[in-house]
Design a protein around this motif. Structure first.
Motif, PDB file in Angstrom:
ATOM      1  N   UNK A 237       0.844  -1.200   0.000  1.00  2.05           N
ATOM      2  CA  UNK A 237       0.000   0.000   0.000  1.00  2.05           C
ATOM      3  C   UNK A 237       0.875   1.244   0.000  1.00  2.05           C
ATOM      4  N   UNK A 238       0.514   2.186  -0.833  1.00  2.00           N
ATOM      5  CA  UNK A 238       1.254   3.445  -0.923  1.00  2.00           C
ATOM      6  C   UNK A 238       0.420   4.646  -0.509  1.00  2.00           C
ATOM      7  N   UNK A 239      -0.860   4.401  -0.152  1.00  2.08           N
ATOM      8  CA  UNK A 239      -1.735   5.528   0.150  1.00  2.08           C
ATOM      9  C   UNK A 239      -2.846   5.079   1.088  1.00  2.08           C
ATOM     10  N   UNK A 240      -3.232   5.971   1.989  1.00  2.00           N
ATOM     11  CA  UNK A 240      -4.390   5.768   2.854  1.00  2.00           C
ATOM     12  C   UNK A 240      -5.379   6.892   2.564  1.00  2.00           C
ATOM     13  N   UNK A 241      -6.605   6.521   2.205  1.00  2.00           N
ATOM     14  CA  UNK A 241      -7.675   7.494   1.996  1.00  2.00           C
ATOM     15  C   UNK A 241      -8.570   7.472   3.225  1.00  2.00           C
ATOM     16  N   UNK A 242      -8.691   8.606   3.883  1.00  2.00           N
ATOM     17  CA  UNK A 242      -9.478   8.718   5.114  1.00  2.00           C
ATOM     18  C   UNK A 242     -10.836   9.329   4.785  1.00  2.00           C
ATOM     19  N   UNK A 243     -11.887   8.642   5.187  1.00  2.00           N
ATOM     20  CA  UNK A 243     -13.262   9.096   5.004  1.00  2.00           C
ATOM     21  C   UNK A 243     -13.992   9.052   6.343  1.00  2.00           C
ATOM     22  N   UNK A 244     -15.034   9.874   6.544  1.00  2.00           N
ATOM     23  CA  UNK A 244     -15.427  11.011   5.727  1.00  2.00           C
ATOM     24  C   UNK A 244     -14.356  12.102   5.740  1.00  2.00           C
ATOM     25  N   UNK A 245     -14.615  13.193   5.009  1.00  2.00           N
ATOM     26  CA  UNK A 245     -13.621  14.252   4.877  1.00  2.00           C
ATOM     27  C   UNK A 245     -13.177  14.771   6.240  1.00  2.00           C
ATOM     28  N   UNK A 246     -11.866  14.929   6.378  1.00  2.10           N
ATOM     29  CA  UNK A 246     -11.259  15.448   7.597  1.00  2.10           C
ATOM     30  C   UNK A 246     -10.443  16.693   7.260  1.00  2.10           C
ATOM     31  N   UNK A 247     -10.316  17.574   8.235  1.00  2.47           N
ATOM     32  CA  UNK A 247      -9.357  18.667   8.089  1.00  2.47           C
ATOM     33  C   UNK A 247      -7.966  18.106   8.351  1.00  2.47           C
ATOM     34  N   UNK A 248      -6.981  18.573   7.596  1.00  2.78           N
ATOM     35  CA  UNK A 248      -5.634  18.006   7.710  1.00  2.78           C
ATOM     36  C   UNK A 248      -4.976  18.271   9.058  1.00  2.78           C
ATOM     37  N   UNK A 256      -1.853   9.834  11.950  1.00  4.84           N
ATOM     38  CA  UNK A 256      -1.596   8.924  10.845  1.00  4.84           C
ATOM     39  C   UNK A 256      -0.375   9.370  10.040  1.00  4.84           C
ATOM     40  N   UNK A 257      -0.282  10.661   9.776  1.00  2.00           N
ATOM     41  CA  UNK A 257       0.833  11.181   8.988  1.00  2.00           C
ATOM     42  C   UNK A 257       2.172  10.938   9.679  1.00  2.00           C
ATOM     43  N   UNK A 258       2.169  11.005  11.004  1.00  2.00           N
ATOM     44  CA  UNK A 258       3.408  10.843  11.763  1.00  2.00           C
ATOM     45  C   UNK A 258       3.810   9.384  11.934  1.00  2.00           C
ATOM     46  N   UNK A 259       2.827   8.468  11.873  1.00  3.61           N
ATOM     47  CA  UNK A 259       3.120   7.081  12.245  1.00  3.61           C
ATOM     48  C   UNK A 259       2.956   6.055  11.132  1.00  3.61           C
ATOM     49  N   UNK A 260       2.371   6.431  10.018  1.00  4.12           N
ATOM     50  CA  UNK A 260       2.205   5.520   8.881  1.00  4.12           C
ATOM     51  C   UNK A 260       3.070   6.037   7.744  1.00  4.12           C
ATOM     52  N   UNK A 261       3.936   5.192   7.239  1.00  8.14           N
ATOM     53  CA  UNK A 261       4.926   5.645   6.262  1.00  8.14           C
ATOM     54  C   UNK A 261       4.444   5.687   4.829  1.00  8.14           C
ATOM     55  N   UNK A 262       3.191   6.095   4.609  1.00 10.59           N
ATOM     56  CA  UNK A 262       2.656   6.255   3.258  1.00 10.59           C
ATOM     57  C   UNK A 262       1.876   7.561   3.214  1.00 10.59           C
ATOM     58  N   UNK A 263       1.442   7.954   2.027  1.00 14.86           N
ATOM     59  CA  UNK A 263       0.670   9.183   1.876  1.00 14.86           C
ATOM     60  C   UNK A 263      -0.687   9.042   2.566  1.00 14.86           C
ATOM     61  N   UNK A 264      -1.073  10.066   3.304  1.00 19.53           N
ATOM     62  CA  UNK A 264      -2.364  10.103   3.985  1.00 19.53           C
ATOM     63  C   UNK A 264      -3.211  11.188   3.327  1.00 19.53           C
ATOM     64  N   UNK A 265      -4.357  10.794   2.782  1.00 21.07           N
ATOM     65  CA  UNK A 265      -5.214  11.747   2.086  1.00 21.07           C
ATOM     66  C   UNK A 265      -6.633  11.664   2.624  1.00 21.07           C
ATOM     67  N   UNK A 266      -7.360  12.752   2.490  1.00 25.78           N
ATOM     68  CA  UNK A 266      -8.789  12.725   2.746  1.00 25.78           C
ATOM     69  C   UNK A 266      -9.492  13.225   1.497  1.00 25.78           C
ATOM     70  N   UNK A 267     -10.778  12.940   1.385  1.00 24.54           N
ATOM     71  CA  UNK A 267     -11.497  13.210   0.144  1.00 24.54           C
ATOM     72  C   UNK A 267     -12.751  14.022   0.427  1.00 24.54           C
ATOM     73  N   UNK A 268     -12.928  15.074  -0.354  1.00 25.99           N
ATOM     74  CA  UNK A 268     -14.169  15.840  -0.343  1.00 25.99           C
ATOM     75  C   UNK A 268     -15.092  15.190  -1.373  1.00 25.99           C
ATOM     76  N   UNK A 269     -16.197  14.597  -0.919  1.00 21.94           N
ATOM     77  CA  UNK A 269     -17.030  13.859  -1.865  1.00 21.94           C
ATOM     78  C   UNK A 269     -17.750  14.785  -2.842  1.00 21.94           C
ATOM     79  N   UNK A 270     -17.704  16.091  -2.600  1.00 21.39           N
ATOM     80  CA  UNK A 270     -18.206  17.013  -3.620  1.00 21.39           C
ATOM     81  C   UNK A 270     -17.443  16.846  -4.934  1.00 21.39           C
ATOM     82  N   UNK A 271     -16.185  16.381  -4.824  1.00 19.96           N
ATOM     83  CA  UNK A 271     -15.362  16.187  -6.022  1.00 19.96           C
ATOM     84  C   UNK A 271     -15.664  14.869  -6.730  1.00 19.96           C
TER      85      UNK A 271
END
Length: 302
Positions: A237-248, A256-271
């Motif tokens: 795995x190279x990415x974690x998608x966090x749902x529902x949308x979170x503020x960074x 998660x960003x500090x302890x998981x060695x992959x990209x951490x992203x959240x998604x705005x479902x409006x997109x």
């Protein structure tokens, strides 16, 4: 998932209801060409419903939804997902064969259980045969949900679980062959799905409040990604998608960003969807599962 045969308005959109301890989310879709768009979305919290039990019925009437197709999403305590090797039987015999494999693991009355399954990709286990998830639900609770929807003057056409509802929304975000972890956060029961090329390979339920156990969440996520790579033989795995949308800047995203060695992203479902208006973060956090269920077509949309 659990379907039943009733006359319904084909190709007319649908209403989706998802009940949790916090309240009831309702999402309404409308057909637009070959896809579904989100028309309405609202959350009724538990205290609001206690004060006005007719709030949802009034919403149905005010939006002229009487007789509309309805999807129902089961709550965490109403079903179990059990991973097992796929029985080597004809498709029409699969549910019966599964029942004998998982019946000793079911936590509610066996005579009141209904079973379905989710097939996993054929390469879901490099060491053994093809796996699948047996989905076992409490038949009486399904019947109660159907009766409730009918009392709202809706036409129930399908019952599904949060995992399958969320897949409607996120599968296109996981097209890469490298793994993507989808982490759906909920204070009662979070969901973790490992995906590749739009397909789900692993699903886990995390039965604790992640806000109080962030270290456990990080550990469960890391162990699941390790299992996905080592036991399933999939690219890491190279990415974690966090749902529902979170503020960074929230505690969970920073942790998660500090302890998981992959990209951490959240998604705005409006997109991700077409809707009549923009959805706030708060509305997304309450209604994401219902929105996903409302946007379900027999053929894939969006």
């Amino acid at each position: 998932m659990f379907r039943f045969t009733k006359k319904n308005k084909r190709d007319s959109g649908r209403v989706c209801l998802h009940v949790t301890a916090e309240g009831t989310a309702i999402a309404v879709s409308k057909l637009n060409g070959a896809s579904l768009d989100l028309q309405h979305c609202e959350f009724f919290n538990a205290s609001q419903l206690a004060d006005n039990p007719d709030s949802i019925k009034d919403f149905i009437a005010d939006n002229k939804l009487s007789g509309a197709n309805c999807s129902l999403i089961l709550s965490a305590h109403e079903y179990q997902m059990l991973l097992t090797e796929a029985p080597q039987v004809a498709p029409q015999e699969l549910c019966d064969a599964l029942w004998w494999r998982v019946k000793d693991l079911v936590s509610f009355d066996l005579e009141n259980a209904q079973i379905d399954y989710l097939e996993l990709p054929k390469d879901s286990d490099k060491n053994q045969g093809q796996k699948l998830y047996a989905v076992v639900a409490d038949k009486s609770k399904i019947a109660a949900k159907i009766s409730w929807a009918e009392s709202l003057d809706l036409v129930p056409v399908t019952v599904e679980i949060p995992e399958t509802a969320i897949l409607h929304l996120v599968s296109d975000l996981c097209r890469d062959i490298v793994g993507t972890s989808v982490l759906f956060l909920d204070s009662q029961q979070s969901l973790l799905m490992l995906m590749s090329e739009t397909k789900m390979y692993l699903s886990r339920t995390l039965k604790y409040n992640y806000l109080n156990r962030m270290e456990a969440l990080v550990l469960d996520l890391q162990r699941s990604m390790d299992y996905y790579e080592s036991q399933m033989g999939k690219p890491p795995c190279r990415k974690v998608i966090v749902l529902p949308q979170q503020s960074n800047d929230t505690a969970i995203m920073q942790n998660l960003a500090q302890n998981i060695g992959v990209a951490i992203e959240t998604v705005d479902i409006n997109d991700l969807i077409n809707a009549d208006g923009l959805l706030t973060i708060e509305l997304q956090q309450h209604c994401l599962v219902a929105i996903s269920g409302a946007l379900r077509l027999d053929q894939k949309v969006k």
